[in-house]
Design a protein around this motif. Structure first.
Motif: not given
Lengths: 509, 397
Positions: B79-88, B302-313
């Motif tokens: 989840a963290a990795f995907v969050g980071a990748m979408t951030g990039v 889950a990673g995308i939802v989490f990242t979106g909620r925090l507004n940061s990866a």
């Protein structure tokens, strides 16, 4: 009166629903090799488990007199303390420990809680010398062959100061050379005053080594024959093993045999782990529509291995040979391929290989043919229930509903669920491995009726069974298997237990 | 006429099935009292759902993996990795939000395929493969991010994590209830009732029903009141969280997959008895492979939802998510040995963990005590299950 080391008197042992042993008597003279013979399931192993305390005192009735004293063993440690040691068919060695560690497992040589390795290995080496094994005691068990492992088991027994050594089918997994060595060792131990009881199917071995043989059939002692003084033939022993009356426990059937459905040619299978060991050796057989073909063989003959290797290579390695369906060669490399070609295999071990015990009846029945019930990947649950209800009625599966878990059914009803599963797959050939093992007489009759119905519908059926009367009662033709080879093919008209047993015990020339 | 003893026996046999729901109810009531009603305040209910949504999404994939007899320790890292990748992709490269989300899901699928390959076709236990995956993808997350956070994300991207459906334009004084939420809730209730009634009618027709009508009605009424109650509370907030709708769709779809699809049946068969499944012609390797692809995609979501909620990866995102998802599955009645478990059970288990977290936070219980209590709850839930199983198997004898 001769000096008896062991007397077992009137031993009766019952399991729920089955009388495994009924007033069995066994007398073993000191310093002799005593063989016990009988068909699979006759009660030999049960008797030895009673003797060695696996079934503790109180779970059976009767007396065991050992060394002149009545003994009441509570467990294996108890019997071992008295000098009775049993070596089971499946060896109880820990594969990644050394020979020496295995010999003294549970009996470690220690000083103040620490293992004395020097003494352990030294003592192990002495014991190994006694059994004629020259390997280093620190070798791991997995690095030595089965024959040597058997010797390690005997060395382990010797370390416990054994007086009576029990060997359950010791040569079943051994090659000829290792077997010969083992028999030599038994003779050697006999000279050292150790009495042994050996359970074996190999009559020539029994003749070669035993002083006396006790025959057990259907949980009862039949007779004890003196091999030293009387001239007893193998045929004589066979007669004792099988000589029971065939009652009409089998429904009548008139055979309408059609064209050949399945032909297996030159089928050779090697052991899945020991690739050099041949388990099925160049076997060929055929089965025709409307025919029930039996496969007879003793434990370890390779019956199940033959069937499972044909059924999608579910067993073995380096499988070679050809399979023909209606005369055309087919491939059965995976189970789904085999099912696709109309082959079904109902296992001998339904709890381990046949059923999902934590799942209900209807889902067990549908599991091999979900494709028939599914549209676009989703199962039609209504149709599934209707199908399962149909089988519940036609097969007379006794259960509150098709939503009952299979784990809660009796053996006979579980077997009917397994059969329903394969009937729903609608195969052309059904291989039934021990279809009536562990189920009561009434349910057996129902299973035979189902088999008759299957062949009446033009299916071909192969039945693997340890019970010769069963094969004689339901088959049209019987193949005998010994040590992986087909040693004989007998039409039902010529088949008698004696004929089959002589094929089943036929040694390699 | 059923005697009292029969009724008692029936209720006892049902307890195992509904025990988990009763447990959730007890915990909710308990914290409602302890927090002087703060737990069920509309904003807090919305909060509980959004806060736990990613764990619940993971729990769906996890319970499927557990039913098949595996485990997945890597979902938090994935989840963290995907969050980071979408951030990039979305922030650093400035790609549109939907490109980032789609790419994230594809990356999740590829990660799942990678792990599934080792488990299914090489035969390495899932515990080892995903333990390695936990380290590998945590490491990759940190490499990709260079140990820095990526923020802020595009507004559209954040909707999945923190947005609400058609937020009400009127102030609360004008429109006290948010009507779209009410509509959705009523619709969901009607569909639920229809589906249950239809299912029961089919079972009765096939002579499979052994549940008394009164009991059926009680359960149905209870569930309907529950759904309407949550609807009522949510309608007093800014509106239905988008992630709740996503979650609802996932639960419905995956419940259907697990109970009625060929794939779902194969998962239960594989977990219940591997040998029997193989000898029934089920390609168990393929089942294992796609299970990991599936949980890879869900972990990505889950990673995308989490990242979106925090507004940061961030490099530490998703830490210990796997353990919450595993705990949810087991509290929800999944068997350690495989073959048993349900999606709804895992969701309920996840909610129990979520309400515990939230309730204790409201009470000001420190995180160390929270961990301690969550651990005890997990242990007791599974012990209760084991005890029940032993009792029912000895009763059958």
């Amino acid at each position: 009166m001769a000096d008896h080391i062991l007397e077992m008197r009137d031993i009766t042992k019952t399991f729920p629903g089955v009388k495994a042993l009924q007033n069995v008597n066994l007398t073993v003279g000191r310093g002799e090799v005593h063989a016990i013979c009988g068909e699979n399931g006759a009660g030999k192993s049960t008797l030895m488990k009673v003797l060695s305390g696996v079934y503790p005192h109180g779970t059976y009735t009767g007396d065991i007199v050992f060394e002149g004293k009545t003994v009441e063993f509570r467990d294996i440690r108890d019997s071992e303390k008295s000098g009775v040691v049993i070596i089971h068919q499946e060896l109880a060695l820990s594969p990644f420990l050394s020979i020496a560690e295995n010999i003294f497992l549970g009996n470690e040589i220690q000083t103040r809680g620490m293992i004395d390795w020097q003494k352990t290995n030294l003592e192990a080496a002495k014991l190994l010398a006694r059994v004629g094994l020259r390997d280093n005691p620190i070798t791991r068990i997995t690095d030595i062959g089965v024959g040597k492992q058997q010797l390690v088991e005997i060395a382990k027994a010797l370390s416990k100061e054994v007086k009576l050594l029990i060997l359950d089918e010791p040569t079943a997994a051994l090659n000829d050379e290792d077997s010969a060595h083992l028999l030599d060792l038994l003779r050697h131990l006999k000279q050292q005053g150790i009495t042994s009881i050996i359970i074996s199917h190999k009559l020539n071995e029994i003749k070669a080594i035993a002083d006396e043989v006790t025959i057990i059939r259907d949980g009862k002692t039949i007779e004890t024959l003196d091999l030293m003084h009387d001239d007893i033939s193998e045929e004589r022993i066979i007669k004792g093993m099988v000589g029971r009356d065939l009652q009409s426990r089998y429904p009548d059937r008139t055979s309408h045999i059609g064209e050949e459905v399945l032909r297996i040619e030159d089928w050779t299978v090697h052991h899945p782990l020991e690739h050099a060991r041949v388990v099925v050796d160049n076997a060929s057989l055929t089965v025709r529509a409307g025919e029930v073909v039996g496969i007879a063989g003793l434990m370890g003959a390779g019956r199940t291995e033959l069937a499972m290797s044909v059924f999608g290579r579910s067993y073995g390695s380096n499988i070679s040979g050809r399979v023909y369906k209606y005369g055309k060669e087919i491939k059965t490399r995976t189970v789904s391929e085999a099912i696709g070609h109309g082959i079904a295999y109902a296992t001998e071990d339904r709890k381990r290989y046949g059923l999902n015990l934590i799942e209900d009846i209807k889902r067990n029945i549908s599991t091999a043919s979900l494709g028939k019930l599914a549209k676009r990947g989703f199962v039609d649950g209504r149709q599934e229930t209707i199908v399962a209800n149909g089988y519940r009625k036609s097969m007379n599966i006794k259960a509150p509903s098709v939503s009952s878990l299979t784990g809660k059914l009796s053996g006979g009803n579980q077997q009917k669920v397994v059969l329903s599963k394969w009937m729903f797959a609608d195969p052309d050939v059904l291989i039934l491995d021990e279809p009536t093992r562990g189920i009561d007489v009434g349910a057996k009759y129902e299973i035979y009726t189902i088999i008759n119905q299957l062949v009446a519908d033009g299916k071909a059926v192969i039945v693997i069974s340890s019970e010769l009367p069963e094969l004689l009662g339901i088959c049209d033709r019987i193949y005998a298997l010994a040590e992986g080879r087909i040693t004989g093919q007998v039409p039902i008209a010529d088949a008698t237990p004696e004929v089959l047993m002589s094929y089943m015990t036929k040694e390699k020339e | 006429m059923a005697s009292i003893k029969d009724v008692g026996g029936f209720l006892a046999s049902q307890l195992r099935q509904i025990g988990i729901f009763v447990a959730l109810l007890v915990i909710v009531v308990l914290f409602q009292i302890l927090t002087d009603g703060a737990l069920l305040r509309p904003a807090n209910v919305s909060n509980i759902i959004v806060q736990n949504s990613y764990i619940l999404i993971l729990a769906i994939g996890m319970v499927m993996i557990i039913i098949a007899g595996h485990i997945d320790l890597s979902v938090g890292s994935v989840a963290a990795f995907v969050g980071a990748m979408t951030g990039v992709i979305a922030v650093d490269w400035g790609q549109p939000w939907w490109v980032a989300i789609l790419a994230g899901l594809v990356i999740g699928a590829l990660v799942g395929a990678w792990q599934g390959f080792w488990v299914a076709y090489i035969g390495i236990p899932a515990f080892i493969v995903t333990l390695a995956g936990m380290l590998i993808f945590r490491g990759l997350t940190q490499i990709v991010l260079g140990n820095q956070q990526i923020t802020p994300f595009p507004n559209e991207y954040r909707q999945l994590g923190s947005g609400t459906l058609f937020p009400s334009v009127f102030p609360a004084s004008v429109a006290p209830y948010e009507w779209i939420t009410v509509g959705l809730g009523v619709l969901a209730t009607i569909m639920l009732v229809l589906q249950q009634v239809r299912g029961r009618r089919a079972r009765v027709k096939l002579d499979l029903e052994d549940e008394p009508f009164a009991w059926f009605l009680t359960k149905l009424l209870f569930t309907a009141v529950l759904v309407l109650g949550v609807t009522y509370l949510l309608s007093q907030t800014r509106g239905t969280p988008i992630v709740l709708v996503v979650l609802g769709v996932l639960v419905v779809v995956y419940s259907a997959v697990m109970s009625n699809s060929v794939f779902g049946r194969h998962i239960y068969a594989r977990g219940g008895n591997l040998h029997a499944a193989q000898l029934s012609g089920i390609n168990t390797k393929r089942v294992d492979f796609y299970l990991f692809v599936n949980i890879g995609v869900l972990a990505a979501l889950a990673g995308i939802v989490f990242t979106g909620r925090l507004n940061s990866a961030g490099p530490g995102a998703g830490n210990l998510f796997e353990l919450d998802a595993i705990a949810a599955s087991f509290i929800g009645g999944a068997a350690v040995t495989g073959g048993i478990g349900t999606v709804v059970g895992a969701i309920t288990g996840g909610l129990i963990v979520g309400v515990l977290n939230n309730g204790m936070s409201l009470l000001g219980v420190s995180t160390d005590y929270q961990q301690f209590i969550k651990g005890l709850v997990l242990l007791l839930a599974v012990a209760f299950d084991v005890y029940n199983k032993r009792r029912s198997s000895s009763a059958a004898r």
